[in-house]
Each structure stands twice: as C-alpha cells, then as structure tokens.
Design an enzyme around this catalytic site. Structure first.
Site, PDB file in Angstrom:
ATOM      1  CB  CYS A   9      -0.883   0.007   1.360  1.00 52.82           C
ATOM      2  SG  CYS A   9      -1.901  -1.342   1.160  1.00 52.82           S
ATOM      3  CG  HIS A  38      -3.289   3.441   2.151  1.00 52.50           C
ATOM      4  ND1 HIS A  38      -3.797   2.991   0.751  1.00 52.50           N
ATOM      5  CD2 HIS A  38      -3.179   2.417   2.939  1.00 52.50           C
ATOM      6  CE1 HIS A  38      -3.974   1.650   1.152  1.00 52.50           C
ATOM      7  NE2 HIS A  38      -3.676   1.177   2.167  1.00 52.50           N
ATOM      8  CG  ASN A  52      -6.511  -0.684   1.216  1.00 55.90           C
ATOM      9  OD1 ASN A  52      -5.941  -0.390   0.333  1.00 55.90           O
ATOM     10  ND2 ASN A  52      -5.851  -1.288   2.483  1.00 55.90           N
TER      11      ASN A  52
END
Length: 333
Positions: free
Chosen positions: A127, A260, A290
């Site tokens: 990520c 993020h 996500n």
C-alpha cells in the site's frame, strides 16, 4: 541549473463492476459468511468497491489510467522516458507489469520510439508502493536520468482475498491511478521520506509463492488489523512531520492530506495528529475501498478533476503497507 520534478497530469481507472456493501454481503451469505452493511461501514467507512473482470490484468487498469494522465499533461507516449508501476498484483511473475504496460502504450503512438526504449520496472511496497515509486522517480529526475516519467499504482486485490474471512474480504477493491512527473526548474515534489521494518512482515502479508509449477503456502491475504492500526497512525505522523521538516514547512502549510485510503479510522486519527480538520482530507475510501498502491493516485486524480484540489496547493501524500512499509511525499501541485 537545479532540477526538480513536478506532477503535470493525473489519471485513474476503476473496473466497471461496482459492488456495494449490500451486493458483497449477499455474495458472502451465499457462501455461508455473515456480514452487514452496518458492520462494514462502522469499522471501515467503506460503502462500495470495484472488482476487475476475469480477463482484466493490472496492466490493463494501469493503461487506462495512464491514457488519462498523459492527456491531462498534454503528452504522448513517445514523450515518456521512465515507467514505474507500484503493484502487489502483477500480471505475471515476470516480466514486470511496467514492461507490459510499456508495450501497450507504445501501440498507441506510431512514433513512440522513446517509450519503447525507456526503463520500465515495478516497485513492490504494497500500500506504500505509490509513495515509494514517486520517491524513486523524483530522485531519477533530479539526477538527470529521466525527464518525464509515468508513475502508476495499479492493483487487482480481489484475486488475493479469502472470501471466507469477513475481516479482510470486505476491505479491498481494484483500480489504478497514474501521474506524469516531469523535470522542472520549479519545485513540485518538495520532500520525500520512505521506510520499512521487516520485523512486522507477519501482520499483513500473502504468504504464498510458486515452486516447481505449484503454489506453496497460503496465496490469500492475511492481516492482523489491530496491529496494523496501532503501527500505522504513529508511523504516518512521523513520516509526515519528517517531510515537513525537510521542506521547512509546518502543519499549517498543508492544504490537503491525501492519505492511503485503507480505513476511515486510521485516516481520522492521522488527520487529528496533524491538526487537520477532516474538511482538508481527500476521501475516497467509501467509494473505492482499499485499492492498495492505487489508492493515493486514485484519490489525487478524483480531487484534481473535481476541482477540490487546485494548482499551487500543498498536498501531503502518505501511506503504510505490508512489509511493514511506510512513507510520505510533500507536493506543491
């Protein structure tokens, strides 16, 4: 002349198939897994996500995002002399997704001689991947190794999920985001800061690999959510303050936080530590889930195209990911 790098164009792409929480809950129920819209929203802030069709690969998503970014920058594929793709869901073991993307982009332009010979490689920091990729591209441009780069985050995390594990399968989605980063006499990337600590490898991982034609280990995502949360907030604040110090700026100079998009609680906690109201935070987690390395460039592109984020504003980009990796980039758009 001192060289800097600036973002001159952004782009993004989401697969057409959109699943609301209700859609996903119904699919899970058919497999004997219980969940609910309320449970997902309360814990994550996620209301929907996009899943790629079986025939789509990460390079396909990246290709669409790059076309938008190139158009926004007023550039053609032949103008690009560096491609970096951040992904944890590559098309294949090798070659890199960046090389596959390069070939697809070259086919757009009969004169794309430059892009056909440009260096192209993947970055794997989960990520945090886009933060890592942007940092590498900025360093290469400052060193004079490249003039115009495509920096991409592209993921198909839906193929790494265990749909019997309701604590993880509701969190992730697929998508891609890209920026064109160009050499400039005016600073655009103001400061970067990236880190990793391998002792935390077990709290977020996909512990499978290929050997002798077989998949060994467990090829689906495993996460200790509480451990990730506890680490993430402190590390994100630290990276953010480091890039502010490097740039000689303070919290008050941040116009927008573009984090993020993992979990609304992590985002809220990070904003609070940086003394930023949520009105100064770009949020897409509710619509996209996500999307790992794609989440920051996706959020950036959405904010730019909607007019939420404007040229000349100062942006704090930051992320954490499996590894454990983390980092931040301070940008003057």
């Amino acid at each position: 002349m001192t060289l800097f790098s600036r973002i001159t164009g952004t782009g993004s792409f989401l697969p057409p198939r959109r699943l609301t929480n209700a859609d996903l809950v119904a699919e899970l129920a058919a497999q004997g897994v219980e969940s609910s819209d309320e449970w997902i929203v309360e814990r994550t802030g996620i209301r929907a996500r996009h899943f790629a069709a079986p025939e789509m690969n990460s390079s396909d998503l990246a290709f669409e995002a790059c076309k938008q970014a190139l158009d926004a920058a007023g550039r053609r594929p032949q103008d690009i002399d560096l491609i970096i793709v951040a992904t944890s869901s590559p098309d294949m073991v090798f070659p890199s997704t960046a090389c596959i993307l390069q070939h697809k982009l070259a086919q757009l332009d009969e004169e794309a001689v430059g892009i056909a010979g440009a260096p192209a490689f993947d970055v794997q920091a989960v990520c945090s991947g886009f933060i890592y990729a942007l940092t590498v591209a900025d360093a290469m441009i400052r060193a004079g190794s490249a003039k115009r780069a495509l920096v991409v985050g592209s993921e198909i995390f839906s193929r790494l999920l265990d749909f019997q594990d309701r604590t993880t399968c509701v969190l992730f989605g697929d998508g891609a985001g890209a920026v064109v980063l160009e050499a400039s006499e005016t600073p655009g990337i103001l400061a970067t800061d990236i880190h990793a600590d391998g002792k935390h490898v077990g709290i977020l991982c996909v512990p499978g690999h290929v050997r002798n034609g077989n998949i060994l280990g467990d090829p689906v995502l495993k996460m200790d959510g509480q451990a990730v949360f506890k680490l993430a907030v402190g590390l994100l604040e630290g990276a953010a303050r480091t890039v502010l110090d490097k740039a000689g700026l303070t919290d008050r100079d941040i116009d927008w936080l573009i984090p993020h998009q993992a979990n609304i609680r992590i985002i809220q906690s990070t904003a609070k530590k940086l003394k930023l109201p949520m009105e100064k935070v770009v949020l897409t987690v509710h619509d996209h889930g996500n999307t790992s390395a794609a989440s920051i460039p996706l959020a950036l592109d959405k904010a730019v195209r909607s007019g939420q984020v404007k040229k000349g504003e100062t942006l704090m980009l930051e992320g954490v990911g499996g590894g454990f990796t983390w980092g931040a980039v301070l940008v003057k758009l």
